[in-house]
Design a protein around this motif. Sequence first.
Motif, PDB file in Angstrom:
ATOM      1  N   PHE A   1      14.698  66.837  27.943  1.00 28.27           N
ATOM      2  CA  PHE A   1      15.850  67.584  27.448  1.00 28.27           C
ATOM      3  C   PHE A   1      15.928  67.400  25.943  1.00 28.27           C
ATOM      4  CE2 PHE A   1      17.006  66.038  31.733  1.00 28.27           C
ATOM      5  CZ  PHE A   1      17.138  67.262  32.371  1.00 28.27           C
ATOM      6  N   GLU A   2      16.498  68.364  25.276  1.00 32.09           N
ATOM      7  CA  GLU A   2      16.736  68.278  23.841  1.00 32.09           C
ATOM      8  C   GLU A   2      18.198  67.886  23.625  1.00 32.09           C
ATOM      9  OE1 GLU A   2      14.369  68.709  21.505  1.00 32.09           O
ATOM     10  OE2 GLU A   2      12.923  69.039  23.125  1.00 32.09           O
ATOM     11  N   ILE A   3      18.473  67.268  22.493  1.00 33.85           N
ATOM     12  CA  ILE A   3      19.852  66.922  22.168  1.00 33.85           C
ATOM     13  C   ILE A   3      20.641  68.217  21.996  1.00 33.85           C
ATOM     14  CG2 ILE A   3      21.335  65.879  20.421  1.00 33.85           C
ATOM     15  CD1 ILE A   3      19.164  63.761  20.063  1.00 33.85           C
ATOM     16  N   GLY A   4      21.770  68.297  22.648  1.00 34.45           N
ATOM     17  CA  GLY A   4      22.595  69.498  22.627  1.00 34.45           C
ATOM     18  C   GLY A   4      22.426  70.372  23.858  1.00 34.45           C
ATOM     19  N   ASP A   5      21.419  70.092  24.698  1.00 38.03           N
ATOM     20  CA  ASP A   5      21.232  70.854  25.936  1.00 38.03           C
ATOM     21  C   ASP A   5      22.394  70.590  26.890  1.00 38.03           C
ATOM     22  OD1 ASP A   5      18.872  71.830  25.032  1.00 38.03           O
ATOM     23  OD2 ASP A   5      17.592  70.743  26.444  1.00 38.03           O
TER      24      ASP A   5
ATOM     25  N   GLY B   1      21.598  62.004  23.667  1.00 40.39           N
ATOM     26  CA  GLY B   1      20.542  61.075  23.295  1.00 40.39           C
ATOM     27  C   GLY B   1      19.800  60.563  24.510  1.00 40.39           C
ATOM     28  N   GLN B   2      18.836  59.677  24.219  1.00 42.38           N
ATOM     29  CA  GLN B   2      18.030  59.092  25.278  1.00 42.38           C
ATOM     30  C   GLN B   2      18.114  57.582  25.161  1.00 42.38           C
ATOM     31  OE1 GLN B   2      13.965  60.363  25.251  1.00 42.38           O
ATOM     32  NE2 GLN B   2      13.597  59.664  27.329  1.00 42.38           N
ATOM     33  N   ARG B   3      18.135  56.908  26.289  1.00 43.25           N
ATOM     34  CA  ARG B   3      18.167  55.458  26.311  1.00 43.25           C
ATOM     35  C   ARG B   3      17.139  54.998  27.320  1.00 43.25           C
ATOM     36  NH1 ARG B   3      23.704  52.140  26.543  1.00 43.25           N
ATOM     37  NH2 ARG B   3      23.914  53.174  24.542  1.00 43.25           N
ATOM     38  N   GLY B   4      15.958  54.631  26.847  1.00 50.57           N
ATOM     39  CA  GLY B   4      14.857  54.280  27.737  1.00 50.57           C
ATOM     40  C   GLY B   4      14.409  55.524  28.497  1.00 50.57           C
ATOM     41  N   ARG B   5      14.375  55.427  29.816  1.00 50.95           N
ATOM     42  CA  ARG B   5      14.007  56.589  30.637  1.00 50.95           C
ATOM     43  C   ARG B   5      15.197  57.475  30.951  1.00 50.95           C
ATOM     44  NH1 ARG B   5      10.159  53.748  35.174  1.00 50.95           N
ATOM     45  NH2 ARG B   5       8.676  52.858  33.715  1.00 50.95           N
ATOM     46  N   ALA B   6      16.389  57.002  30.647  1.00 50.80           N
ATOM     47  CA  ALA B   6      17.603  57.727  30.999  1.00 50.80           C
ATOM     48  C   ALA B   6      18.101  58.572  29.833  1.00 50.80           C
ATOM     49  CB  ALA B   6      18.679  56.743  31.428  1.00 50.80           C
ATOM     50  N   TRP B   7      19.007  59.499  30.155  1.00 49.05           N
ATOM     51  CA  TRP B   7      19.611  60.376  29.158  1.00 49.05           C
ATOM     52  C   TRP B   7      21.099  60.088  29.068  1.00 49.05           C
ATOM     53  CZ3 TRP B   7      16.510  63.282  26.203  1.00 49.05           C
ATOM     54  CH2 TRP B   7      15.206  63.456  26.643  1.00 49.05           C
ATOM     55  N   MET B   8      21.617  60.141  27.858  1.00 49.65           N
ATOM     56  CA  MET B   8      23.041  59.938  27.639  1.00 49.65           C
ATOM     57  C   MET B   8      23.699  61.305  27.520  1.00 49.65           C
ATOM     58  SD  MET B   8      23.274  56.595  25.187  1.00 49.65           S
ATOM     59  CE  MET B   8      23.093  57.528  23.720  1.00 49.65           C
TER      60      MET B   8
ATOM     61  N   ALA C   1      22.334  58.620  32.784  1.00 48.28           N
ATOM     62  CA  ALA C   1      21.731  58.979  34.068  1.00 48.28           C
ATOM     63  C   ALA C   1      20.249  59.255  33.883  1.00 48.28           C
ATOM     64  CB  ALA C   1      22.413  60.209  34.655  1.00 48.28           C
ATOM     65  N   ARG C   2      19.486  58.931  34.887  1.00 49.51           N
ATOM     66  CA  ARG C   2      18.054  59.249  34.863  1.00 49.51           C
ATOM     67  C   ARG C   2      17.837  60.729  35.146  1.00 49.51           C
ATOM     68  NH1 ARG C   2      13.986  54.666  36.950  1.00 49.51           N
ATOM     69  NH2 ARG C   2      14.605  53.056  35.482  1.00 49.51           N
TER      70      ARG C   2
END
Length: 96
Positions: free
Chosen positions: A34-38, A66-73, A87-88
């Motif tokens: 995913f891109e930031i803002g999606d 944003g991204q945190r490891g394998r998960a997305w914020m 969440a992943r």
Amino acid sequence: MAHHNGPRKKTRYKYKKELRKRGLPPVTSVIQRFEIGDRVHVVVEPSVQKGMPHRRFHGKTGTVIGQRGRAWMLTIRDGDAEKTVIARPQHLKAQK
């Protein structure tokens, strides 16, 4: 009697899958980017317990921040508050 207040309480029907969709999801759901803002939908995948967001966010739509490891914020509106959900990708679907 003891209190049963685990993270998946009251999810018997909420997380139920259709008969032919049971089992693990395809690998493409794990490697999606995913891109930031999606804008993404939170649809909890019950066969994957890691990185599962809280049941309150199931069915909600949020924005990737944003991204945190394998998960997305994500940022999701919960009433009047903006909440950050981690969440992943198995639990996220891109909005079309």
